[in-house]
Design a protein around this motif. Structure first.
Motif, PDB file in Angstrom:
ATOM      1  N   ALA A  42       1.502 -15.145   5.787  1.00  0.00           N
ATOM      2  CA  ALA A  42       2.334 -14.803   6.941  1.00  0.00           C
ATOM      3  C   ALA A  42       3.713 -14.324   6.486  1.00  0.00           C
ATOM      4  N   ILE A  43       4.269 -14.973   5.483  1.00  0.00           N
ATOM      5  CA  ILE A  43       5.578 -14.563   4.958  1.00  0.00           C
ATOM      6  C   ILE A  43       5.471 -13.188   4.303  1.00  0.00           C
ATOM      7  N   LYS A  44       4.435 -12.972   3.507  1.00  0.00           N
ATOM      8  CA  LYS A  44       4.263 -11.689   2.809  1.00  0.00           C
ATOM      9  C   LYS A  44       4.189 -10.516   3.778  1.00  0.00           C
ATOM     10  N   TYR A  45       3.485 -10.714   4.882  1.00  0.00           N
ATOM     11  CA  TYR A  45       3.208  -9.596   5.776  1.00  0.00           C
ATOM     12  C   TYR A  45       4.154  -9.491   6.965  1.00  0.00           C
ATOM     13  N   SER A  46       5.050 -10.455   7.131  1.00  0.00           N
ATOM     14  CA  SER A  46       6.021 -10.375   8.225  1.00  0.00           C
ATOM     15  C   SER A  46       7.259  -9.622   7.779  1.00  0.00           C
ATOM     16  N   PRO A  47       7.833  -8.847   8.663  1.00  0.00           N
ATOM     17  CA  PRO A  47       9.087  -8.162   8.324  1.00  0.00           C
ATOM     18  C   PRO A  47      10.241  -9.160   8.227  1.00  0.00           C
ATOM     19  N   GLU A  48      11.298  -8.736   7.552  1.00  0.00           N
ATOM     20  CA  GLU A  48      12.501  -9.564   7.455  1.00  0.00           C
ATOM     21  C   GLU A  48      13.050  -9.866   8.841  1.00  0.00           C
ATOM     22  N   THR A  51      12.311 -12.184  10.983  1.00  0.00           N
ATOM     23  CA  THR A  51      11.376 -12.612  12.022  1.00  0.00           C
ATOM     24  C   THR A  51      11.086 -14.093  11.782  1.00  0.00           C
ATOM     25  N   TYR A  52      10.036 -14.582  12.370  1.00  0.00           N
ATOM     26  CA  TYR A  52       9.690 -15.993  12.205  1.00  0.00           C
ATOM     27  C   TYR A  52       8.189 -16.155  12.022  1.00  0.00           C
ATOM     28  N   VAL A  53       7.829 -17.295  11.436  1.00  0.00           N
ATOM     29  CA  VAL A  53       6.442 -17.725  11.282  1.00  0.00           C
ATOM     30  C   VAL A  53       6.365 -19.094  11.937  1.00  0.00           C
ATOM     31  N   THR A  54       5.365 -19.281  12.776  1.00  0.00           N
ATOM     32  CA  THR A  54       5.217 -20.540  13.504  1.00  0.00           C
ATOM     33  C   THR A  54       4.018 -21.316  12.996  1.00  0.00           C
ATOM     34  N   VAL A  60      -8.859 -30.848  16.178  1.00  0.00           N
ATOM     35  CA  VAL A  60      -7.443 -30.681  15.874  1.00  0.00           C
ATOM     36  C   VAL A  60      -7.305 -29.245  15.406  1.00  0.00           C
ATOM     37  N   ALA A  61      -6.333 -28.542  15.966  1.00  0.00           N
ATOM     38  CA  ALA A  61      -6.107 -27.144  15.612  1.00  0.00           C
ATOM     39  C   ALA A  61      -4.763 -27.032  14.893  1.00  0.00           C
ATOM     40  N   ILE A  62      -4.797 -26.332  13.768  1.00  0.00           N
ATOM     41  CA  ILE A  62      -3.591 -26.032  13.000  1.00  0.00           C
ATOM     42  C   ILE A  62      -3.497 -24.522  12.956  1.00  0.00           C
ATOM     43  N   SER A  63      -2.401 -23.974  13.486  1.00  0.00           N
ATOM     44  CA  SER A  63      -2.292 -22.521  13.504  1.00  0.00           C
ATOM     45  C   SER A  63      -1.028 -22.054  12.796  1.00  0.00           C
ATOM     46  N   VAL A  64      -1.155 -20.869  12.197  1.00  0.00           N
ATOM     47  CA  VAL A  64      -0.031 -20.191  11.553  1.00  0.00           C
ATOM     48  C   VAL A  64       0.029 -18.799  12.162  1.00  0.00           C
ATOM     49  N   SER A  65       1.156 -18.502  12.816  1.00  0.00           N
ATOM     50  CA  SER A  65       1.324 -17.213  13.498  1.00  0.00           C
ATOM     51  C   SER A  65       2.456 -16.432  12.850  1.00  0.00           C
ATOM     52  N   ASP A  66       2.241 -15.116  12.712  1.00  0.00           N
ATOM     53  CA  ASP A  66       3.262 -14.272  12.111  1.00  0.00           C
ATOM     54  C   ASP A  66       3.585 -13.089  13.012  1.00  0.00           C
ATOM     55  N   ASN A  67       4.529 -12.302  12.557  1.00  0.00           N
ATOM     56  CA  ASN A  67       4.946 -11.095  13.270  1.00  0.00           C
ATOM     57  C   ASN A  67       4.660  -9.862  12.427  1.00  0.00           C
ATOM     58  N   GLY A  68       3.625  -9.943  11.624  1.00  0.00           N
ATOM     59  CA  GLY A  68       3.283  -8.855  10.721  1.00  0.00           C
ATOM     60  C   GLY A  68       2.590  -7.704  11.424  1.00  0.00           C
ATOM     61  N   SER A 113      -3.737  -8.477  16.449  1.00  0.00           N
ATOM     62  CA  SER A 113      -3.614  -7.239  17.187  1.00  0.00           C
ATOM     63  C   SER A 113      -2.780  -6.299  16.336  1.00  0.00           C
ATOM     64  N   SER A 114      -3.286  -5.115  16.101  1.00  0.00           N
ATOM     65  CA  SER A 114      -2.583  -4.164  15.249  1.00  0.00           C
ATOM     66  C   SER A 114      -1.157  -3.960  15.739  1.00  0.00           C
ATOM     67  N   GLY A 115      -0.205  -4.186  14.840  1.00  0.00           N
ATOM     68  CA  GLY A 115       1.203  -4.040  15.168  1.00  0.00           C
ATOM     69  C   GLY A 115       1.814  -5.231  15.876  1.00  0.00           C
ATOM     70  N   GLN A 116       1.015  -6.256  16.160  1.00  0.00           N
ATOM     71  CA  GLN A 116       1.501  -7.395  16.944  1.00  0.00           C
ATOM     72  C   GLN A 116       1.467  -8.724  16.193  1.00  0.00           C
ATOM     73  N   GLY A 117       1.017  -8.734  14.952  1.00  0.00           N
ATOM     74  CA  GLY A 117       0.949  -9.981  14.209  1.00  0.00           C
ATOM     75  C   GLY A 117      -0.419 -10.620  14.277  1.00  0.00           C
ATOM     76  N   SER A 118      -0.534 -11.760  13.603  1.00  0.00           N
ATOM     77  CA  SER A 118      -1.801 -12.480  13.513  1.00  0.00           C
ATOM     78  C   SER A 118      -1.567 -13.973  13.657  1.00  0.00           C
ATOM     79  N   THR A 119      -2.598 -14.661  14.154  1.00  0.00           N
ATOM     80  CA  THR A 119      -2.609 -16.116  14.195  1.00  0.00           C
ATOM     81  C   THR A 119      -3.895 -16.592  13.547  1.00  0.00           C
ATOM     82  N   PHE A 120      -3.746 -17.351  12.478  1.00  0.00           N
ATOM     83  CA  PHE A 120      -4.876 -17.981  11.812  1.00  0.00           C
ATOM     84  C   PHE A 120      -4.924 -19.425  12.277  1.00  0.00           C
ATOM     85  N   THR A 121      -6.103 -19.873  12.718  1.00  0.00           N
ATOM     86  CA  THR A 121      -6.245 -21.227  13.245  1.00  0.00           C
ATOM     87  C   THR A 121      -7.348 -21.963  12.503  1.00  0.00           C
TER      88      THR A 121
END
Length: 179
Positions: A77-83, A85-88, A98-106, A158-166
């Motif tokens: 998420a850090i590699k692919y997110s622009p400067e 921004t945030y990763v959740t 139990v769900a563990i998710s990592v969301s980016d703005n890549g 979503s292309s251009g909208q980031g990703s969430t891995f769960t």
């Protein structure tokens, strides 16, 4: 790359009793440990890491393996997110998992790559991935760690909208929760 290959081999071939050290852990503490491992990389890129997790959720897991999986997801998420921004990182408990998710703005991931995303050495953008580093094994390792815990890993993108891995881990007799 050798360490990653050895990890994959051990996850695929060793008896579960030999590789899993299952104990009850606070889900928030696992997310916090993952945060501590990754926060300097995020800060170097001016990315804010956010954590959302109810303190009452406990999980029966191998903490070192689960942290390794979460860190791999945060790292991507850090590699692919622009400067700037945030990763959740988020953890929640439902009635059966139990769900563990990592969301980016890549940049997101094109749909035609999704079916192969968790394969060894698969890279969505081969030229960009080489430049950024990595072995192409991180998501395969995540998949295998989650699998030995009886769970699954999913991606929403979503292309251009980031990703969430769960990461979804099932609730079973070994789980303890304060609910």
């Amino acid at each position: 790359i050798i360490d990653d290959l050895l990890t994959l081999s051990r996850l695929e071939n060793a008896p579960l009793d030999d590789i899993l050290d299952l104990k009850v852990h606070s889900l928030c503490m696992l997310l916090e440990s993952s945060y501590q491992i990754c926060h300097e990389r995020a800060e170097a890129k001016n990315i804010t890491l956010r954590i959302s997790c109810p303190t009452s959720v406990n999980i029966f897991a191998d903490s070192s393996l689960l942290i390794q999986a979460i860190v791999n997801l945060i790292d991507n998420a850090i590699k692919y997110s622009p400067e700037y921004t945030y990763v959740t990182l988020a953890g929640i408990e439902t009635s059966d998992s139990v769900a563990i998710s990592v969301s980016d703005n890549g940049p997101g991931i094109e749909e035609d790559h999704l079916s192969r995303l968790f394969e060894r050495f698969y890279r969505v953008d081969k030229a960009r991935s080489r430049k950024m580093g990595g072995t192409g094994l991180g998501l395969a390792i995540v998949k295998h760690i989650v699998s030995v815990h009886g769970g699954e890993v999913k991606v929403e993108t979503s292309s251009g909208q980031g990703s969430t891995f769960t990461i979804l881990l099932p609730v079973h007799a070994g789980w303890v929760s304060d609910k």
